[in-house]
Write a protein that holds these residues in place. Structure first.
Motif, PDB file in Angstrom:
ATOM      1  N   ARG A  42      33.172  40.185  42.451  1.00 31.87           N
ATOM      2  CA  ARG A  42      34.476  40.720  42.053  1.00 31.87           C
ATOM      3  C   ARG A  42      34.359  42.162  41.557  1.00 31.87           C
ATOM      4  O   ARG A  42      35.279  42.966  41.754  1.00 31.87           O
ATOM      5  CB  ARG A  42      35.111  39.844  40.974  1.00 31.87           C
ATOM      6  CG  ARG A  42      35.593  38.497  41.498  1.00 31.87           C
ATOM      7  CD  ARG A  42      36.658  37.920  40.598  1.00 31.87           C
ATOM      8  NE  ARG A  42      37.870  38.715  40.617  1.00 31.87           N
ATOM      9  CZ  ARG A  42      38.725  38.815  39.592  1.00 31.87           C
ATOM     10  NH1 ARG A  42      38.478  38.155  38.464  1.00 31.87           N
ATOM     11  NH2 ARG A  42      39.818  39.540  39.678  1.00 31.87           N
ATOM     12  N   VAL A  43      33.236  42.503  40.901  1.00 29.06           N
ATOM     13  CA  VAL A  43      33.039  43.883  40.469  1.00 29.06           C
ATOM     14  C   VAL A  43      32.991  44.805  41.687  1.00 29.06           C
ATOM     15  O   VAL A  43      33.621  45.875  41.705  1.00 29.06           O
ATOM     16  CB  VAL A  43      31.745  44.016  39.638  1.00 29.06           C
ATOM     17  CG1 VAL A  43      31.439  45.477  39.358  1.00 29.06           C
ATOM     18  CG2 VAL A  43      31.874  43.248  38.321  1.00 29.06           C
ATOM     19  N   VAL A  44      32.256  44.391  42.709  1.00 29.17           N
ATOM     20  CA  VAL A  44      32.167  45.180  43.941  1.00 29.17           C
ATOM     21  C   VAL A  44      33.544  45.349  44.564  1.00 29.17           C
ATOM     22  O   VAL A  44      33.939  46.448  44.985  1.00 29.17           O
ATOM     23  CB  VAL A  44      31.191  44.524  44.937  1.00 29.17           C
ATOM     24  CG1 VAL A  44      31.394  45.059  46.354  1.00 29.17           C
ATOM     25  CG2 VAL A  44      29.754  44.746  44.495  1.00 29.17           C
ATOM     26  N   ARG A  45      34.306  44.269  44.630  1.00 28.29           N
ATOM     27  CA  ARG A  45      35.644  44.342  45.221  1.00 28.29           C
ATOM     28  C   ARG A  45      36.541  45.291  44.435  1.00 28.29           C
ATOM     29  O   ARG A  45      37.300  46.086  45.022  1.00 28.29           O
ATOM     30  CB  ARG A  45      36.258  42.947  45.282  1.00 28.29           C
ATOM     31  CG  ARG A  45      37.695  42.898  45.791  1.00 28.29           C
ATOM     32  CD  ARG A  45      37.846  43.546  47.152  1.00 28.29           C
ATOM     33  NE  ARG A  45      39.226  43.430  47.663  1.00 28.29           N
ATOM     34  CZ  ARG A  45      39.745  44.207  48.599  1.00 28.29           C
ATOM     35  NH1 ARG A  45      39.012  45.167  49.154  1.00 28.29           N
ATOM     36  NH2 ARG A  45      40.989  44.029  49.009  1.00 28.29           N
ATOM     37  N   ALA A  46      36.465  45.234  43.115  1.00 30.47           N
ATOM     38  CA  ALA A  46      37.300  46.106  42.293  1.00 30.47           C
ATOM     39  C   ALA A  46      36.955  47.572  42.540  1.00 30.47           C
ATOM     40  O   ALA A  46      37.844  48.422  42.687  1.00 30.47           O
ATOM     41  CB  ALA A  46      37.138  45.754  40.824  1.00 30.47           C
ATOM     42  N   LEU A  47      35.659  47.890  42.586  1.00 29.27           N
ATOM     43  CA  LEU A  47      35.251  49.269  42.840  1.00 29.27           C
ATOM     44  C   LEU A  47      35.651  49.712  44.243  1.00 29.27           C
ATOM     45  O   LEU A  47      36.031  50.876  44.453  1.00 29.27           O
ATOM     46  CB  LEU A  47      33.735  49.401  42.644  1.00 29.27           C
ATOM     47  CG  LEU A  47      33.254  49.338  41.191  1.00 29.27           C
ATOM     48  CD1 LEU A  47      31.737  49.227  41.142  1.00 29.27           C
ATOM     49  CD2 LEU A  47      33.720  50.560  40.415  1.00 29.27           C
ATOM     50  N   GLU A  48      35.582  48.790  45.200  1.00 29.62           N
ATOM     51  CA  GLU A  48      35.994  49.112  46.561  1.00 29.62           C
ATOM     52  C   GLU A  48      37.477  49.474  46.603  1.00 29.62           C
ATOM     53  O   GLU A  48      37.878  50.475  47.223  1.00 29.62           O
ATOM     54  CB  GLU A  48      35.721  47.928  47.485  1.00 29.62           C
ATOM     55  CG  GLU A  48      36.141  48.156  48.927  1.00 29.62           C
ATOM     56  CD  GLU A  48      36.100  46.892  49.771  1.00 29.62           C
ATOM     57  OE1 GLU A  48      36.060  47.017  51.009  1.00 29.62           O
ATOM     58  OE2 GLU A  48      36.116  45.785  49.188  1.00 29.62           O
ATOM     59  N   VAL A  49      38.306  48.688  45.935  1.00 31.70           N
ATOM     60  CA  VAL A  49      39.750  48.937  45.938  1.00 31.70           C
ATOM     61  C   VAL A  49      40.071  50.271  45.263  1.00 31.70           C
ATOM     62  O   VAL A  49      40.899  51.045  45.758  1.00 31.70           O
ATOM     63  CB  VAL A  49      40.502  47.780  45.250  1.00 31.70           C
ATOM     64  CG1 VAL A  49      41.957  48.136  45.011  1.00 31.70           C
ATOM     65  CG2 VAL A  49      40.400  46.519  46.094  1.00 31.70           C
TER      66      VAL A  49
END
Length: 302
Positions: A159-166
């Motif tokens: 989820r951290v990766v997804r948040a940074l991606e967004v």
């Protein structure tokens, strides 16, 4: 007039499964799984997936959809669940959602739009996750989107990766895309199963002991042969990662059992904290003999 949508929420081992069956029987409903890991074939013991023989003849949806080598996303699950709900309601039955994945439940019942993805950016961030760890990436997220960081556990690397991606793709905080407290369909009610912490901890301990006694290690061995270790989604499930460590010689079996209990207790507390923030949830006590009727009385009129 369509039937209401009933979503059962609460901590793992609180008694949601039994209540979902009781409510489905009472309402002439069908069960829709909202547990992120029960979509995987073969992940049965460690996810406490209800065996077909114990489903009381009630149709269950969104179980055993994927092999463990196939990644699942919230966006995919949202589409599957909303399609299943629409199909159930077309047949004048009541969808009863049940599962412990809070984000999945919110994504289904609330207004939640998903930003796009970028494969190369995702791979770059996942490489960083492997290299420096989820806590370092979480610190970075806290610098650019403190609200999102406050809602995501530092050890939830995916989820951290997804948040940074967004954030990188949209130029907006990831928190801006999180679900709003606004039902997609007003004929929705969330029923929370309320349980005191000592009782819940005892239930978790018994459940974990039973999982190991009834074949969790053998289940993980079979899934590893199918490629469990190759995909981040499934192999990070509580219980599975601890058994993988045992099989790799990183811990004893007794340590794997205790670590699974500890991780499950922590997860249950995070679940409860998440759900307690939602003022729309109607709570019923896990041991209230009238919990089914109280849940039914909370349903919107149709």
């Amino acid at each position: 007039m369509p039937q209401p949508i009933v979503a059962l929420v609460g901590a793992t081992a609180s008694g949601k499964t039994g209540l979902s069956l009781d409510l489905a029987e009472r309402l002439g409903g069908e069960v829709v799984n909202t547990d992120a890991m029960q979509v995987y074939r073969g992940m049965d013991v460690g996810t406490a997936k209800l065996p077909p023989a114990e489903r009381r003849g009630i149709p269950h949806h969104l179980l055993d959809l994927l092999d463990v080598t196939e990644p699942a996303t919230v966006a995919l699950f949202q589409g599957w669940a909303r399609d299943a709900i629409a199909d159930i309601r077309r047949r004048d039955a009541t969808p009863v959602l049940v599962g412990g994945s809070a984000l999945y439940t919110r994504a289904i019942v609330d207004r939640f739009e998903f930003p796009g993805t970028d494969d190369s950016l995702r791979r770059e961030l996942e490489a960083e996750l492997t290299r420096i760890g989820s806590h370092a990436l979480h610190d970075r997220l806290a610098g650019v989107d403190p609200e999102a960081a406050a809602q995501i556990q530092p050890d939830n690397g995916r989820r951290v990766v997804r948040a940074l991606e967004v954030v990188a793709l949209t130029g907006r905080p990831f928190s801006a895309s999180l679900p709003r407290l606004e039902y997609v369909d007003p004929l929705t009610v969330q029923i929370g199963v309320d349980i005191d912490r000592p009782t819940l901890d005892e239930r978790i301990a018994r459940r974990v002991d039973e999982m190991f006694a009834t074949g969790l290690v053998e289940e993980v061995e079979a899934l590893l042969a199918q490629g469990l270790a190759e995909v981040r989604t499934a192999n990070r499930a509580i219980g599975y990662r601890e058994v993988v460590g045992f099989l790799a010689g990183d811990r004893t079996l007794a340590e794997a059992v205790e670590q699974t209990k500890t991780a499950t207790r922590r997860f249950a507390r995070r679940q409860d904290a998440w759900f307690r923030k939602d003022p729309r949830i109607v709570w019923v006590a896990h041991d209230d003999p009238d919990r089914v009727e109280k849940a039914v009385r909370a349903l919107p009129e149709t």
